[in-house]
Motif scaffolding. Structure first.
Motif, PDB file in Angstrom:
ATOM      1  N   ASP A  10     -13.824  16.747   5.781  1.00 53.05           N
ATOM      2  CA  ASP A  10     -12.365  16.211   6.019  1.00 53.05           C
ATOM      3  C   ASP A  10     -11.971  17.926   7.029  1.00 53.05           C
ATOM      4  O   ASP A  10     -11.558  18.741   6.437  1.00 53.05           O
ATOM      5  CB  ASP A  10     -11.162  15.681   5.288  1.00 53.05           C
ATOM      6  CG  ASP A  10     -10.319  15.013   5.485  1.00 53.05           C
ATOM      7  OD1 ASP A  10     -10.129  13.925   6.085  1.00 53.05           O
ATOM      8  OD2 ASP A  10      -8.780  16.446   5.536  1.00 53.05           O
ATOM      9  N   PRO A  11     -10.916  17.681   8.403  1.00 53.80           N
ATOM     10  CA  PRO A  11     -10.687  18.799   8.475  1.00 53.80           C
ATOM     11  C   PRO A  11      -9.690  19.234   8.428  1.00 53.80           C
ATOM     12  O   PRO A  11      -8.925  20.646   8.773  1.00 53.80           O
ATOM     13  CB  PRO A  11     -10.084  18.531  10.033  1.00 53.80           C
ATOM     14  CG  PRO A  11      -9.740  16.955  10.688  1.00 53.80           C
ATOM     15  CD  PRO A  11     -10.916  16.379   8.905  1.00 53.80           C
ATOM     16  N   HIS A  12      -8.840  18.241   7.174  1.00 53.18           N
ATOM     17  CA  HIS A  12      -7.236  18.582   6.715  1.00 53.18           C
ATOM     18  C   HIS A  12      -7.689  18.820   5.215  1.00 53.18           C
ATOM     19  O   HIS A  12      -6.912  19.993   4.164  1.00 53.18           O
ATOM     20  CB  HIS A  12      -6.354  17.546   6.414  1.00 53.18           C
ATOM     21  CG  HIS A  12      -6.193  16.724   7.506  1.00 53.18           C
ATOM     22  ND1 HIS A  12      -5.447  17.256   8.935  1.00 53.18           N
ATOM     23  CD2 HIS A  12      -6.862  15.795   8.530  1.00 53.18           C
ATOM     24  CE1 HIS A  12      -5.290  17.203   9.890  1.00 53.18           C
ATOM     25  NE2 HIS A  12      -6.862  15.558  10.281  1.00 53.18           N
ATOM     26  N   THR A  13      -7.588  18.364   4.570  1.00 50.01           N
ATOM     27  CA  THR A  13      -7.835  18.366   3.459  1.00 50.01           C
ATOM     28  C   THR A  13     -10.554  19.596   2.929  1.00 50.01           C
ATOM     29  O   THR A  13     -10.143  19.844   1.570  1.00 50.01           O
ATOM     30  CB  THR A  13      -8.930  17.325   2.049  1.00 50.01           C
ATOM     31  OG1 THR A  13      -9.962  16.534   2.596  1.00 50.01           O
ATOM     32  CG2 THR A  13      -7.037  16.353   2.083  1.00 50.01           C
ATOM     33  N   PHE A  14     -10.916  19.447   3.467  1.00 46.57           N
ATOM     34  CA  PHE A  14     -11.838  20.161   3.675  1.00 46.57           C
ATOM     35  C   PHE A  14     -12.797  19.257   3.052  1.00 46.57           C
ATOM     36  O   PHE A  14     -13.983  20.486   2.325  1.00 46.57           O
ATOM     37  CB  PHE A  14     -11.452  21.670   3.689  1.00 46.57           C
ATOM     38  CG  PHE A  14     -10.156  22.657   4.064  1.00 46.57           C
ATOM     39  CD1 PHE A  14     -10.274  22.436   5.858  1.00 46.57           C
ATOM     40  CD2 PHE A  14      -9.729  23.548   3.803  1.00 46.57           C
ATOM     41  CE1 PHE A  14      -9.516  22.137   6.217  1.00 46.57           C
ATOM     42  CE2 PHE A  14      -9.092  24.701   4.459  1.00 46.57           C
ATOM     43  CZ  PHE A  14      -9.008  24.095   5.415  1.00 46.57           C
ATOM     44  N   ALA A  15     -12.708  18.663   2.278  1.00 44.12           N
ATOM     45  CA  ALA A  15     -13.584  17.769   0.882  1.00 44.12           C
ATOM     46  C   ALA A  15     -14.346  16.586   1.668  1.00 44.12           C
ATOM     47  O   ALA A  15     -13.412  15.967   2.701  1.00 44.12           O
ATOM     48  CB  ALA A  15     -12.688  17.932  -0.326  1.00 44.12           C
ATOM     49  N   ALA A  16     -15.401  16.492   1.927  1.00 47.18           N
ATOM     50  CA  ALA A  16     -16.070  15.114   2.670  1.00 47.18           C
ATOM     51  C   ALA A  16     -15.584  13.963   1.851  1.00 47.18           C
ATOM     52  O   ALA A  16     -15.425  13.879   0.426  1.00 47.18           O
ATOM     53  CB  ALA A  16     -17.791  15.289   2.052  1.00 47.18           C
ATOM     54  N   ARG A  17     -15.339  12.932   2.910  1.00 40.70           N
ATOM     55  CA  ARG A  17     -14.900  12.101   2.683  1.00 40.70           C
ATOM     56  C   ARG A  17     -15.768  10.932   2.201  1.00 40.70           C
ATOM     57  O   ARG A  17     -17.254  10.889   2.349  1.00 40.70           O
ATOM     58  CB  ARG A  17     -14.077  11.140   3.725  1.00 40.70           C
ATOM     59  CG  ARG A  17     -12.936  12.140   4.157  1.00 40.70           C
ATOM     60  CD  ARG A  17     -12.422  12.071   5.682  1.00 40.70           C
ATOM     61  NE  ARG A  17     -11.952   9.955   5.281  1.00 40.70           N
ATOM     62  CZ  ARG A  17     -10.737  10.106   4.298  1.00 40.70           C
ATOM     63  NH1 ARG A  17      -9.551  11.116   5.004  1.00 40.70           N
ATOM     64  NH2 ARG A  17     -10.128   8.505   4.922  1.00 40.70           N
ATOM     65  N   PRO A  18     -15.542  10.122   1.350  1.00 41.99           N
ATOM     66  CA  PRO A  18     -16.107   8.875   0.852  1.00 41.99           C
ATOM     67  C   PRO A  18     -17.192   8.487   1.776  1.00 41.99           C
ATOM     68  O   PRO A  18     -18.324   7.505   2.317  1.00 41.99           O
ATOM     69  CB  PRO A  18     -15.370   8.217  -0.121  1.00 41.99           C
ATOM     70  CG  PRO A  18     -14.172   8.703  -0.187  1.00 41.99           C
ATOM     71  CD  PRO A  18     -13.974   9.840   0.302  1.00 41.99           C
TER      72      PRO A  18
END
Ligand SMILES: Cc1ncc(COP(=O)(O)O)c(C=O)c1O
Length: 370
Positions: free
Chosen positions: A104-112
Motif C-alpha cells: 500500500d502506498p500510504h501504510t507501506f504494508a501489503a494489503r489483504p
C-alpha cells in the motif's frame, strides 16, 4: 563547535539494564534460566501468546518458525516486496519459493487483497510483515489463509508492543516472530521470540530449537534439531527494556509529533499514513520526497545519519533466479523517494528541530540540478 553526530539508530541502555545484567552474572546462570523465564512470562502478558520460545535473532526466528510449519519443499510463500531481506532469505533456506507482492502506498504494508490475488495451487503460506512501528491487517490475512488452507507466518520483527484492533501483531496467524535486535524499540542486543497459539506447533518449535529433545539434560533426540537458544544475560536486558516500553513509546511519539508539526506544509514531502486500527510506536520517521538524494546529502553534511528505505526484494541481486520477475511500482517508489529520519531515545528534541530546519531549508531552496 563540532556538532555531535546523530546516529540513525541507537539502543537506549542505562542503569536498569546494567543492574539486570549484574544480577544475572551474580546468579551465575548464563544459559536460558530465571531471566528467560521472567522475560517469557512478561512477553506472554504483553502479547497474549500462550507459547513463546526464544531464537538468537529475528532471521533465525523466522527460519525456526518455517521449519516448525514443515511446509512442502518448493512450495510458494507470498511475501511483500517491501521488507528486510530476512523475510525472504529465511523462506528460501526453509526450502520455499518467495512470491513477491506490492504494498500500500500510504501504510507501506501489503494489503489483504494483494495476498489473496497472489495465491496459486502451489502456495503453502502467506507472510504479512509489520513495518515501521504499525501493524499490517494480519487479522484479515489470517482469515484469507484459513479460507485457502494456507499457513500464515507473521514477520513482526519491528512490532513489539503493537496491537491491531487490540490484538498483538504476530498473534493472528499460525506463528509470528518479534526481533529484539539493537535497533528495535525494545532490544536484548540480538534475539527474538517465536509465538504461537498451537500447542503442537509450539512443541515442534521447542524441539527444533533444542537439538530435537525436550530437555537439555537428555542425550535422547526425538527428532533432528539445532541450537537456537539464547542466554539469560540477553533476557535480563530484554526484561529491563520491556519495563521501559511505556516510556519508549511516549518519548518516540513526542518526537514523532515534533517532526509532523515541523515538516507540515511542505508540498514535496509525504508521510507514512497511520492506520487507525493499529497502535503506533515510531520505529523510524519515514518520509517520501522526489528530492530525497538532496535531502540525504544535506543531512549527512550536517552529521545526521539517514537511511534509505528497503531496496525492493524483486531487485535484490541475490534473489535473481530465485523469485519470478515482477513489477512492484510502489516498492520502487518507496526506495527511490523514501528516507528514514532518526527518532530514537538518544537524540534530543533539539536534534529533531535541527533535522527539521535542514529539511525545510533544503526544500525551500530551488533545486540546482537542471
Ligand atoms: C521486517 C524485518 N524482518 C526480519 C528482521 C530480522 O531480524 P534480526 O535482525 O533480529 O535478524 C528484521 C530486522 O531488522 C526486520 O526489520
Amino acid at each position: 563547535m563540532q556538532l555531535q553526530r546523530v546516529q540513525q539508530v541507537q539502543p537506549w541502555i542505562g542503569r536498569p539494564e546494567a543492574d539486570a545484567l549484574a544480577a544475572c552474572l551474580e546468579r551465575n546462570w548464563l544459559t536460558e534460566g530465571p531471566a528467560a523465564a521472567a522475560f517469557r512470562q512478561n512477553l506472554g502478558q504483553l502479547t497474549g501468546s500462550p507459547h513463546i520460545s526464544f531464537a538468537p535473532n529475528g532471521t533465525l526466528g523466522l527460519y525456526l518458525a518455517l521449519l516448525a510449519l514443515d511446509l512442502p519443499r518448493g512450495s510458494e510463500i507470498v511475501i511483500p516486496g517491501f521488507t528486510f531481506m530476512a523475510s525472504a532469505s529465511a523462506a528460501i533456506f526453509a526450502g520455499l519459493k518467495p512470491v513477491l507482492i506490492d504494498v500500500d502506498p500510504h501504510t507501506f504494508a501489503a494489503r489483504p487483497e494483494a495476498f489473496e490475488r497472489a495465491i496459486t495451487p502451489r502456495t503453502s503460506a502467506l507472510m504479512p510483515v509489520h513495518i515501521y512501528g504499525q501493524a499490517a491487517n494480519a487479522a484479515e490475512i489470517a482469515l484469507i489463509g484459513k479460507r485457502h488452507g494456507l499457513a500464515v507466518i507473521e514477520d513482526a520483527a519491528q512490532a513489539c508492543g503493537i496491537r491491531y484492533r487490540g490484538q498483538h501483531a504476530g498473534t493472528f496467524g499460525d506463528i509470528g516472530v518479534i526481533s529484539f535486535f539493537a535497533d528495535k524499540s525494545v532490544t536484548m542486543g540480538e534475539g527474538a521470540v517465536v509465538m504461537t497459539r498451537d500447542p503442537a506447533l509450539a512443541r515442534r518449535v521447542s524441539l527444533i530449537r533444542n537439538q530435537g529433545r525436550e530437555s537439555s539434560g537428555s542425550f535422547v533426540h526425538e527428532m533432528l534439531g539445532m541450537n537456537f537458544r539464547v542466554t539469560d544475560m540477553q533476557c535480563a536486558i530484554g526484561n529491563a527494556q520491556l519495563a521501559r516500553l511505556p516510556q519508549i513509546r511516549s518519548d518516540r511519539l513526542r518526537r514523532y509529533n515534533l517532526y509532523v508539526e515541523g515538516l507540515s506544509g511542505l508540498p514535496q514531502l509525504r508521510f507514512m499514513k497511520l492506520d487507525p486500527n493499529s497502535d503506533f510506536i515510531p520505529f523510524r520517521f519515514p518520509i517520501l520526497c522526489p528530492r530525497m538524494p538532496e535531502l540525504r546529502e544535506a543531512l549527512e553534511n550536517a552529521s545526521i545519519q539517514t537511511r534509505t528505505m528497503f531496496y525492493p526484494l524483486h531487485r535484490q541481486p541475490c534473489l535473481q533466479g530465485l523469485v519470478d520477475p515482477c513489477d512492484l511500482p510502489i516498492c520502487d517508489t518507496l526506495f527511490g523517494e523514501g528516507l528514514c529520519l532518526p527518532i530514537h531515545q538518544g537524540m534530543s528534541d533539539e536534534d529533531v528541530r535541527r533535522v527539521i530546519g535542514i529539511i525545510r531549508t533544503t526544500l525551500t531552496h530551488e533545486s540546482v540540478t537542471c
